[in-house]
Scaffold this motif. Sequence first.
Motif, PDB file in Angstrom:
ATOM      1  N   PHE A 148       0.855  -1.188   0.000  1.00  0.00           N
ATOM      2  CA  PHE A 148       0.000   0.000   0.000  1.00  0.00           C
ATOM      3  C   PHE A 148       0.888   1.234   0.000  1.00  0.00           C
ATOM      4  N   THR A 149       0.616   2.172  -0.942  1.00  0.00           N
ATOM      5  CA  THR A 149       1.510   3.322  -1.102  1.00  0.00           C
ATOM      6  C   THR A 149       0.718   4.580  -1.422  1.00  0.00           C
ATOM      7  N   ASN A 150       1.443   5.720  -1.487  1.00  0.00           N
ATOM      8  CA  ASN A 150       0.873   7.041  -1.837  1.00  0.00           C
ATOM      9  C   ASN A 150      -0.269   7.443  -0.924  1.00  0.00           C
ATOM     10  N   PHE A 151      -0.147   7.172   0.340  1.00  0.00           N
ATOM     11  CA  PHE A 151      -1.182   7.504   1.311  1.00  0.00           C
ATOM     12  C   PHE A 151      -0.853   8.837   1.993  1.00  0.00           C
ATOM     13  N   VAL A 152      -1.830   9.326   2.749  1.00  0.00           N
ATOM     14  CA  VAL A 152      -1.666  10.562   3.514  1.00  0.00           C
ATOM     15  C   VAL A 152      -2.059  10.295   4.959  1.00  0.00           C
ATOM     16  N   GLU A 153      -1.955  11.320   5.769  1.00  0.00           N
ATOM     17  CA  GLU A 153      -2.298  11.170   7.188  1.00  0.00           C
ATOM     18  C   GLU A 153      -3.759  10.767   7.340  1.00  0.00           C
ATOM     19  N   GLY A 154      -4.007   9.758   8.173  1.00  0.00           N
ATOM     20  CA  GLY A 154      -5.366   9.286   8.396  1.00  0.00           C
ATOM     21  C   GLY A 154      -5.390   7.818   8.780  1.00  0.00           C
ATOM     22  N   VAL A 155      -6.581   7.227   8.748  1.00  0.00           N
ATOM     23  CA  VAL A 155      -6.784   5.826   9.127  1.00  0.00           C
ATOM     24  C   VAL A 155      -7.335   5.075   7.919  1.00  0.00           C
ATOM     25  N   TYR A 156      -6.723   3.934   7.636  1.00  0.00           N
ATOM     26  CA  TYR A 156      -7.151   3.076   6.525  1.00  0.00           C
ATOM     27  C   TYR A 156      -7.495   1.689   7.084  1.00  0.00           C
ATOM     28  N   LEU A 157      -8.647   1.167   6.663  1.00  0.00           N
ATOM     29  CA  LEU A 157      -9.087  -0.162   7.094  1.00  0.00           C
ATOM     30  C   LEU A 157      -9.138  -1.091   5.890  1.00  0.00           C
ATOM     31  N   PHE A 158      -8.631  -2.325   6.098  1.00  0.00           N
ATOM     32  CA  PHE A 158      -8.636  -3.330   5.040  1.00  0.00           C
ATOM     33  C   PHE A 158      -9.235  -4.620   5.588  1.00  0.00           C
ATOM     34  N   ASN A 159     -10.115  -5.229   4.801  1.00  0.00           N
ATOM     35  CA  ASN A 159     -10.692  -6.516   5.172  1.00  0.00           C
ATOM     36  C   ASN A 159      -9.969  -7.619   4.387  1.00  0.00           C
ATOM     37  N   LEU A 160      -9.326  -8.527   5.124  1.00  0.00           N
ATOM     38  CA  LEU A 160      -8.593  -9.643   4.520  1.00  0.00           C
ATOM     39  C   LEU A 160      -9.451 -10.906   4.622  1.00  0.00           C
ATOM     40  N   THR A 161      -9.705 -11.526   3.476  1.00  0.00           N
ATOM     41  CA  THR A 161     -10.459 -12.782   3.423  1.00  0.00           C
ATOM     42  C   THR A 161      -9.568 -13.871   2.832  1.00  0.00           C
ATOM     43  N   VAL A 162      -9.453 -15.023   3.555  1.00  0.00           N
ATOM     44  CA  VAL A 162      -8.615 -16.143   3.125  1.00  0.00           C
ATOM     45  C   VAL A 162      -9.505 -17.362   2.951  1.00  0.00           C
ATOM     46  N   HIS A 163      -9.421 -17.997   1.762  1.00  0.00           N
ATOM     47  CA  HIS A 163     -10.191 -19.221   1.470  1.00  0.00           C
ATOM     48  C   HIS A 163      -9.241 -20.416   1.402  1.00  0.00           C
ATOM     49  N   ASN A 164      -9.741 -21.567   1.895  1.00  0.00           N
ATOM     50  CA  ASN A 164      -8.979 -22.810   1.708  1.00  0.00           C
ATOM     51  C   ASN A 164      -9.499 -23.551   0.480  1.00  0.00           C
ATOM     52  N   THR A 165      -8.938 -24.716   0.208  1.00  0.00           N
ATOM     53  CA  THR A 165      -9.295 -25.455  -1.006  1.00  0.00           C
ATOM     54  C   THR A 165     -10.704 -26.026  -0.954  1.00  0.00           C
ATOM     55  N   TYR A 166     -11.324 -26.079   0.242  1.00  0.00           N
ATOM     56  CA  TYR A 166     -12.688 -26.565   0.380  1.00  0.00           C
ATOM     57  C   TYR A 166     -13.672 -25.405   0.532  1.00  0.00           C
ATOM     58  N   HIS A 167     -13.238 -24.183   0.184  1.00  0.00           N
ATOM     59  CA  HIS A 167     -14.061 -22.973   0.159  1.00  0.00           C
ATOM     60  C   HIS A 167     -14.447 -22.466   1.547  1.00  0.00           C
ATOM     61  N   ALA A 168     -13.887 -23.039   2.567  1.00  0.00           N
ATOM     62  CA  ALA A 168     -14.057 -22.433   3.891  1.00  0.00           C
ATOM     63  C   ALA A 168     -13.169 -21.188   3.955  1.00  0.00           C
ATOM     64  N   HIS A 169     -13.628 -20.175   4.673  1.00  0.00           N
ATOM     65  CA  HIS A 169     -12.872 -18.926   4.681  1.00  0.00           C
ATOM     66  C   HIS A 169     -12.865 -18.282   6.064  1.00  0.00           C
ATOM     67  N   SER A 170     -11.887 -17.437   6.260  1.00  0.00           N
ATOM     68  CA  SER A 170     -11.764 -16.615   7.465  1.00  0.00           C
ATOM     69  C   SER A 170     -11.526 -15.174   7.041  1.00  0.00           C
ATOM     70  N   SER A 171     -11.903 -14.228   7.926  1.00  0.00           N
ATOM     71  CA  SER A 171     -11.723 -12.802   7.640  1.00  0.00           C
ATOM     72  C   SER A 171     -11.093 -12.105   8.833  1.00  0.00           C
ATOM     73  N   ALA A 172     -10.377 -11.048   8.541  1.00  0.00           N
ATOM     74  CA  ALA A 172      -9.762 -10.228   9.582  1.00  0.00           C
ATOM     75  C   ALA A 172      -9.699  -8.787   9.081  1.00  0.00           C
ATOM     76  N   VAL A 173      -9.790  -7.836  10.009  1.00  0.00           N
ATOM     77  CA  VAL A 173      -9.729  -6.413   9.674  1.00  0.00           C
ATOM     78  C   VAL A 173      -8.378  -5.875  10.122  1.00  0.00           C
ATOM     79  N   VAL A 174      -7.674  -5.278   9.185  1.00  0.00           N
ATOM     80  CA  VAL A 174      -6.356  -4.702   9.461  1.00  0.00           C
ATOM     81  C   VAL A 174      -6.498  -3.188   9.478  1.00  0.00           C
ATOM     82  N   ASN A 175      -6.031  -2.579  10.556  1.00  0.00           N
ATOM     83  CA  ASN A 175      -6.113  -1.128  10.752  1.00  0.00           C
ATOM     84  C   ASN A 175      -4.742  -0.515  10.521  1.00  0.00           C
ATOM     85  N   VAL A 176      -4.658   0.392   9.542  1.00  0.00           N
ATOM     86  CA  VAL A 176      -3.402   1.094   9.249  1.00  0.00           C
ATOM     87  C   VAL A 176      -3.580   2.555   9.625  1.00  0.00           C
TER      88      VAL A 176
END
Length: 426
Positions: A148-176
């Motif tokens: 992640f680049t070219n940002f400015v002062e502030g808060v950025y939130l990203f939602n990370l979703t990971v799937h396995n080979t059987y389509h089960a998934h997990s999610s997490a929120v990353v705060n920058v």
Amino acid sequence: MDSVTLDGSSSSDDQDVVQYHWTLVRPVGAIGQLDIEMPRGVSTNVTRLCVRGKSPTVYEFNLTVTDQHNLTSWDSVLVTVTKDASIPPTIVVTLQVEVSLPQHLVVLNASRSHDDFGIASYQWMPYPQNLAIGEMMSGSEHSAVLYFTNFVEGVYLFNLTVHNTYHAHSSAVVNVTVLPDVHEKNLVQLFLADRSVVLTLAKLTLLKEMICNEMGTETKVIVQETRQLLSNTVVEFYVLDTSTDKPFLATRVVNTLDESNVFKKLNDEFSIKGMETKVCQTNCSGHGVCDYYSKTCRCKPGWMANPFRSVHGKKGLNCDWSILYLVIILLAPVLVSTMLVWLICCCCYKRQKRVVSNRRVRYALLPEDSRSSSKSSHHTVNTSIMVSESETEEEILFDKKSKKIKNNNLSKYGSNAQLINPAKLQ
């Protein structure tokens, strides 16, 4: 679930069993990777079991029992561990990230995430509430590592979703969280006039040396960023006082270099288009906000800049004047003048009215012929008073002689005497 309990309490002997011993037989590679909590107990708990590969993994444990005559016997137990496809992947990533400007790149690494069936995909999604300024480098939003680049002062939130080979998934929120530059108020921007002039390291070193000479011997120039714009090159730097390890204020650096005309000495190398502080250094008189880029004040409603005052050599960096007070000040002379004219007119009108009311009337006696003719033509003669047309207040009505004649004639002719205006006799 990665643990199992092994129970040997059903073992028996015609003599008492005095010792139990649990050991792992296979797989050999798992020895030392799992934990047998009580290897010499009647029962024990085995942890850290896992599936080795995609196929189910079989663990074989031996139980050896010994009686009081030191006779032994043993048996084995098989534990089969299979994968549960419904269990989602485990995400391993730093959830709270802090960076400070002028850093312009953030690396979010989720490559340590794992799943028993293997990870099939990663997906990084920015929140809609994020600032529009900021870019995810192409392709990284679908990989384990996001750039992640070219940002400015502030808060950025990203939602990370990971799937396995059987389509089960997990999610997490990353705060920058992007923090402001600690040296922001100390930064000076130097603009090179011609982009065709190549700023080499040698020229940049020369520039830094000349600035240090003007600012003092115990100083150091820290160049924080150089970037190319459409028509010029920008060099951002601040000057550090090495004796105190504190930076100089940007306004002090700009004023000192402007007064010394140091950049005139660099015309042989490159020309200087201008120099200014990176951020606005005024509080706009407490009645506005200073624009980050234009470095001019945006005044609150009802306030405006004082055109006669300049801050750091520039106008428009204040909100000193109240528009309401300005209107009152401009209208006050008009109102006062109007009041004075009205008072003067009133005084003149009252004076004129008093003069008219105080006018005196001039009278004169009729001649004898007029009196006799009047007497003959009328059965009764009434006394009439004619107003004089004279408008001067200074005319004399009667002198002493006229008054005597008037009195004598009145006594002689009685009530038939008639007074007329002398103006009609002429």
